[in-house]
Each structure stands twice: as C-alpha cells, then as structure tokens.
Design an enzyme around this catalytic site. Structure first.
Site, mmCIF file in Angstrom:
data_model
loop_
_atom_site.group_PDB
_atom_site.id
_atom_site.type_symbol
_atom_site.label_atom_id
_atom_site.label_comp_id
_atom_site.label_asym_id
_atom_site.label_seq_id
_atom_site.Cartn_x
_atom_site.Cartn_y
_atom_site.Cartn_z
ATOM 1 N N GLU A 96 0.848 -1.193 -0.027
ATOM 2 C CA GLU A 96 -0.017 0.027 0.075
ATOM 3 C C GLU A 96 0.888 1.155 -0.099
ATOM 4 O O GLU A 96 1.995 1.320 0.721
ATOM 5 C CB GLU A 96 -0.914 -0.014 1.418
ATOM 6 C CG GLU A 96 -1.778 -1.003 1.418
ATOM 7 C CD GLU A 96 -2.627 -1.000 2.863
ATOM 8 O OE1 GLU A 96 -2.886 -0.052 3.139
ATOM 9 O OE2 GLU A 96 -2.679 -2.134 3.188
ATOM 10 N N CYS A 109 3.208 8.243 1.491
ATOM 11 C CA CYS A 109 3.849 7.382 2.476
ATOM 12 C C CYS A 109 4.063 6.019 1.598
ATOM 13 O O CYS A 109 2.977 5.304 0.959
ATOM 14 C CB CYS A 109 2.783 7.203 3.504
ATOM 15 S SG CYS A 109 3.165 5.909 4.746
ATOM 16 N N CYS A 116 5.618 -7.552 7.468
ATOM 17 C CA CYS A 116 6.650 -6.921 8.450
ATOM 18 C C CYS A 116 7.068 -8.060 9.181
ATOM 19 O O CYS A 116 6.065 -8.684 9.804
ATOM 20 C CB CYS A 116 6.048 -5.672 8.953
ATOM 21 S SG CYS A 116 7.406 -4.907 10.191
ATOM 22 N N CYS A 120 4.839 -5.729 15.971
ATOM 23 C CA CYS A 120 4.114 -4.928 17.111
ATOM 24 C C CYS A 120 2.902 -5.318 17.162
ATOM 25 O O CYS A 120 1.976 -5.370 16.241
ATOM 26 C CB CYS A 120 4.223 -3.327 16.463
ATOM 27 S SG CYS A 120 6.152 -2.966 16.385
ATOM 28 N N CYS A 123 -0.262 -3.425 15.223
ATOM 29 C CA CYS A 123 -0.202 -2.810 13.852
ATOM 30 C C CYS A 123 -0.698 -3.927 12.789
ATOM 31 O O CYS A 123 0.004 -5.020 13.033
ATOM 32 C CB CYS A 123 1.418 -3.014 13.498
ATOM 33 S SG CYS A 123 1.887 -1.951 11.954
ATOM 34 N N GLY A 163 6.246 -2.540 6.403
ATOM 35 C CA GLY A 163 7.498 -3.241 6.643
ATOM 36 C C GLY A 163 8.409 -2.191 7.423
ATOM 37 O O GLY A 163 8.121 -1.218 7.924
ATOM 38 N N GLU A 164 9.676 -2.774 7.656
ATOM 39 C CA GLU A 164 10.679 -1.892 8.540
ATOM 40 C C GLU A 164 11.690 -1.619 7.646
ATOM 41 O O GLU A 164 12.691 -2.426 7.247
ATOM 42 C CB GLU A 164 10.983 -2.842 9.610
ATOM 43 C CG GLU A 164 12.446 -2.444 10.409
ATOM 44 C CD GLU A 164 12.278 -1.075 11.024
ATOM 45 O OE1 GLU A 164 11.159 -0.593 11.406
ATOM 46 O OE2 GLU A 164 13.382 -0.457 10.886
ATOM 47 N N SER A 195 11.058 5.889 9.181
ATOM 48 C CA SER A 195 10.606 5.618 10.365
ATOM 49 C C SER A 195 11.072 4.103 10.675
ATOM 50 O O SER A 195 10.891 3.184 9.811
ATOM 51 C CB SER A 195 8.939 5.686 10.266
ATOM 52 O OG SER A 195 8.537 5.231 11.717
ATOM 53 N N SER A 218 9.713 4.912 16.319
ATOM 54 C CA SER A 218 8.672 4.567 16.892
ATOM 55 C C SER A 218 8.786 4.104 18.088
ATOM 56 O O SER A 218 9.399 2.806 18.493
ATOM 57 C CB SER A 218 7.889 3.273 16.138
ATOM 58 O OG SER A 218 7.865 3.753 14.602
ATOM 59 N N HIS A 220 6.762 4.853 21.384
ATOM 60 C CA HIS A 220 5.547 4.239 22.010
ATOM 61 C C HIS A 220 5.495 3.767 23.375
ATOM 62 O O HIS A 220 4.345 3.410 23.711
ATOM 63 C CB HIS A 220 5.233 2.803 21.073
ATOM 64 C CG HIS A 220 4.839 3.206 19.660
ATOM 65 N ND1 HIS A 220 4.501 4.377 19.119
ATOM 66 C CD2 HIS A 220 5.312 2.253 18.513
ATOM 67 C CE1 HIS A 220 4.413 4.324 17.892
ATOM 68 N NE2 HIS A 220 4.757 2.929 17.427
ATOM 69 N N ASN A 294 -4.939 4.052 15.635
ATOM 70 C CA ASN A 294 -5.722 3.621 14.614
ATOM 71 C C ASN A 294 -6.286 2.106 15.126
ATOM 72 O O ASN A 294 -5.503 1.212 15.486
ATOM 73 C CB ASN A 294 -5.421 3.464 13.207
ATOM 74 C CG ASN A 294 -4.947 5.017 12.774
ATOM 75 O OD1 ASN A 294 -5.965 5.680 12.678
ATOM 76 N ND2 ASN A 294 -3.813 4.983 12.273
ATOM 77 N N CYS A 337 -1.799 2.490 7.236
ATOM 78 C CA CYS A 337 -1.276 1.377 6.249
ATOM 79 C C CYS A 337 -1.327 -0.179 7.008
ATOM 80 O O CYS A 337 -1.611 -0.248 8.205
ATOM 81 C CB CYS A 337 0.207 1.751 5.997
ATOM 82 S SG CYS A 337 0.274 2.412 4.348
HETATM 83 N N1 SAH Z 1 8.319 0.066 10.719
HETATM 84 C C1 SAH Z 1 8.385 1.192 10.861
HETATM 85 C C2 SAH Z 1 7.455 1.962 9.959
HETATM 86 C C3 SAH Z 1 6.155 1.385 9.536
HETATM 87 S S1 SAH Z 1 4.934 1.753 10.582
HETATM 88 C C4 SAH Z 1 8.081 1.737 12.160
HETATM 89 O O1 SAH Z 1 8.143 0.954 13.011
HETATM 90 O O2 SAH Z 1 8.440 2.934 12.407
HETATM 91 C C5 SAH Z 1 4.713 3.551 10.648
HETATM 92 C C6 SAH Z 1 4.419 4.076 12.081
HETATM 93 O O3 SAH Z 1 2.784 3.649 12.388
HETATM 94 C C7 SAH Z 1 5.014 3.495 13.456
HETATM 95 O O4 SAH Z 1 5.396 4.602 14.339
HETATM 96 C C8 SAH Z 1 3.990 2.482 13.825
HETATM 97 O O5 SAH Z 1 4.297 2.286 15.114
HETATM 98 C C9 SAH Z 1 2.734 3.166 13.667
HETATM 99 N N2 SAH Z 1 1.664 2.327 13.658
HETATM 100 C C10 SAH Z 1 1.284 0.988 13.425
HETATM 101 N N3 SAH Z 1 0.148 0.648 13.620
HETATM 102 C C11 SAH Z 1 -0.521 1.638 14.036
HETATM 103 C C12 SAH Z 1 -1.902 1.625 14.748
HETATM 104 N N4 SAH Z 1 -2.931 1.030 14.700
HETATM 105 N N5 SAH Z 1 -2.048 3.156 15.202
HETATM 106 C C13 SAH Z 1 -1.452 4.045 15.208
HETATM 107 N N6 SAH Z 1 -0.046 3.996 14.816
HETATM 108 C C14 SAH Z 1 0.401 2.956 14.178
#
Ligand code: SAH
Length: 347
Positions: A96, A109, A116, A120, A123, A163-164, A195, A218, A220, A294, A337
C-alpha cells in the site's frame, strides 16, 4: 545475463552500476543518462525509449526488466482528498501507499516490505509476518506511479508504510540514493522521513551515510516493561539502547530525531508514562508526534481518549518538549497502512 528468466531489474541499479553494465554491452557513455531519464519518466518497456536504436532496445529487453505495479484498488477520501493505493506487484503480492495533501506539499507514504517481521501488537502490517523485501525499484514505483495516477506532484516522502526500512537496509539506501537523483524524481533528503521501530545497530549504520533525512523512531513507551509488551523488538534493543543510538545519530548527522508515540488506552498513556517520557527526552531538542491509535480489528487495543491525549501532551510541553498530535487523514478510507492489504489477503 541475456536469459529471459535471469533478467536484471534495471530500476534498482545505481547509476554507476547501470553505466558499468551498458559499457560491458559495448555502449557509449552517454547512453546511461538517456536510459536513466526514460526510466524515471515512467516508461514500461524499452520500446518506448524512442531515441535509442531498435537493436539496442532489443538487447536491453533481453538483459533487463522494468518493474511497474498495477493498481489493485484505489480509494479517494471525500473529506480531505487523501488517496490510498493497493498495488499488485509482478509476483502477485500486494503493498500500500497513501498520498496525503499537506500545506507544505503532497506527501506519499511508501511501503518497503511485503508484510513486516517486527510483530508490533497494534499494527496491521505485521499480522501475517514478512513475505519478502521490496526491491528499490518497487519502492520507487510507489512514488512514481502514485504521482502519475493522482496527478499530484509529490514533494515529500515518508517511509512509514508496510515494513521496516532498516530491516530491508540495502534496498532502502538504494531507494534513497535513486529518488534523490536530479535526473530522476529529484526529491531532496530533507523532504524524506524514514521511520524505524528502533533497530539500534542499523540506526548507527544509517548515521554512517550522513544523509540529511529525518529519522523517526517509533518509541511508543518510555520504559522497557511497557515497550516489550507491545513491541517485541524491544527485547533486542531496549529503550535506553534506542535513545543512545538516536543521540549518536544526531551527533553524526546534526539532524534531530523525531519520536512517534501511538496512544493506547491504559497501556502507555498514564501520567507515569508521560512523566518518564518527559524525563528521558527533556533537553534533547527532539520532537514527539502523538498518534491516536488507529483501530485494528484483529487487536484488542484501543485508542486513548482525547482528554488523555491532551493531558499527556501537556506534561511533555510543560517540560519544554516539542509535541504535535497527528491529524487523522482520510478517516473515511481507513488510510492507516496495512489495512487494505490485510483485507485483500483475507479474501
Ligand atoms: N516499521 C517502521 C515503519 C512502519 S509503521 C516503524 O515501526 O516505524 C509507521 C508508524 O505507524 C510507526 O510509528 C508504527 O508504530 C505506527 N503504527 C502502526 N500501527 C498503528 C496503529 N494501529 N495506530 C497508530 N499507529 C500505528
């Protein structure tokens, strides 16, 4: 390399690599720029490179492939014009991209992997694990084809899709070098954010390239107990190891790191978390982006209340930390995403 089955993905080659291959084919030096320029104009076949001799076009077709994704699904937000693409790649996998219209310019984006590996808890992208890396060309195509299809000139890129990026390190670096090229899409490093979930060693490796991009981490959670619960990667690189790597990144590149913090109800949003985060980041000049979680249907986690987000923000700003709350774009099209791909994979 002239076997059809063994053809090389031409758009993933760096310019000196392309030049070398063309020279090995007996071509004069000026061909490289000609061909490179055509590729970034979005041609899908060598036959469209009309200023090349037909014999060369045939030779190129025998040696190289040109990637081009198909639009599997496209959604446009009626509320704010956000456009979301689900791309079908040449091997039938899906990724996406989202185009967001900000005042400072249109931002895409992009995804960097199919799925991935990071796991997490909140996600959608990681639910089926990682399928494969994307090639540099496949990351670039998302920028190029999103721009071509939407008609929106892209000026900024965020690597925050599926993805990372630091797990697909070499292709990410290739992508960054190529997208930055003045004869290509010519997007400046200062207009690119990358990111990461915090692979500390790879943050150090990235710092070594001394690129002027914005590194977003990230985070968190400010403590290992909370962070390990929602981000398995924390068991390999704990909070302090990540923050130390961020400090070294700043020392090396002069670029301040930005932290993402998804606000999850009763998990990482208590006053204790806010105070500890403030304590750890005070004086670093870093920026914190609070993201209301989200909803992901597969996960039991829920977003913090707006009131909690406000209080959390107040604690941070009270300590002089620069904080923003991410505005939700495209709420009517599930623009976060990973969700479109999940839906497609479930079918
Ligand atoms: N792998 C990378 C980039 C992809 S995710 C990373 O971890 O940073 C991009 C961002 O969206 C990250 O900060 C991730 O933690 C966040 N993210 C993923 N799922 C989410 C959700 N359900 N709500 C809010 N942020 C989310």
């Amino acid at each position: 390399m002239t076997e059809k089955t063994d053809r090389c993905d031409i758009k993933s080659l760096l310019r000196d690599e392309l030049a070398e291959r063309l020279s090995a084919m007996g071509e004069p030096g000026f061909r490289e720029k000609q061909i490179f320029t055509w590729l970034w104009r979005g041609v899908k076949s060598f036959d469209e490179m009309t200023n090349l001799p037909k014999s060369l076009r045939e030779k190129l077709d025998g040696a190289f492939t040109i990637t081009a994704p198909e639009i599997e699904r496209k959604q446009v937000s009626r509320l704010d014009g956000t456009v979301k693409y689900l791309w079908r790649l040449s091997d039938g996998n899906f990724v996406e991209s989202v185009v967001m219209r900000y005042e400072h310019g249109n931002t895409v984006c992009v995804s960097c992997e199919v799925g991935c590996p990071m796991g997490c808890a909140f996600c959608a992208s990681t639910i089926g694990g990682k399928v494969r890396n994307l090639a540099a060309s496949e990351i670039l195509d998302q920028v190029m084809y999103a721009q071509a299809d939407s008609g929106l000139k892209i000026s900024n890129i965020v690597m925050m899709g599926i993805g990372e990026p630091l797990d697909n390190f070499d292709n990410t670096i290739r992508f960054l070098k190529l997208v930055n090229d003045p004869d290509g899409l010519n997007i400046g490093m200062r207009h690119i954010s990358l990111s990461t979930c915090g692979l500390a060693e790879k943050i150090d490796k990235l710092a070594g390239f001394d690129l002027q991009l914005t590194l977003s981490v990230s985070l968190h959670a400010p403590d290992d107990e909370t962070r390990s619960k929602i981000m398995p990667v924390n068991r390999a690189y704990g909070v302090d190891a990540v923050l130390d790597a961020c400090r070294r990144y700043f020392d090396r590149t002069g670029r301040r790191v930005s932290f993402e913090y998804a606000m999850i109800r009763d998990v990482n949003d208590t006053p204790r978390h806010a105070q500890l985060l403030a304590q750890k980041l005070a004086g670093t000049g870093c920026h914190v982006n609070l993201i209301p979680l989200n909803d992901v249907p597969e996960s039991a986690l829920s977003p913090s209340t707006p009131e909690t987000v406000r209080r959390f923000m107040g604690t941070l700003t009270g300590r002089g930390i620069n904080v923003t709350v991410r505005r939700k774009l495209g709420p009517d099209i599930e623009a976060s995403c990973g969700q479109l791909r999940r839906e497609r994979e479930r079918k």
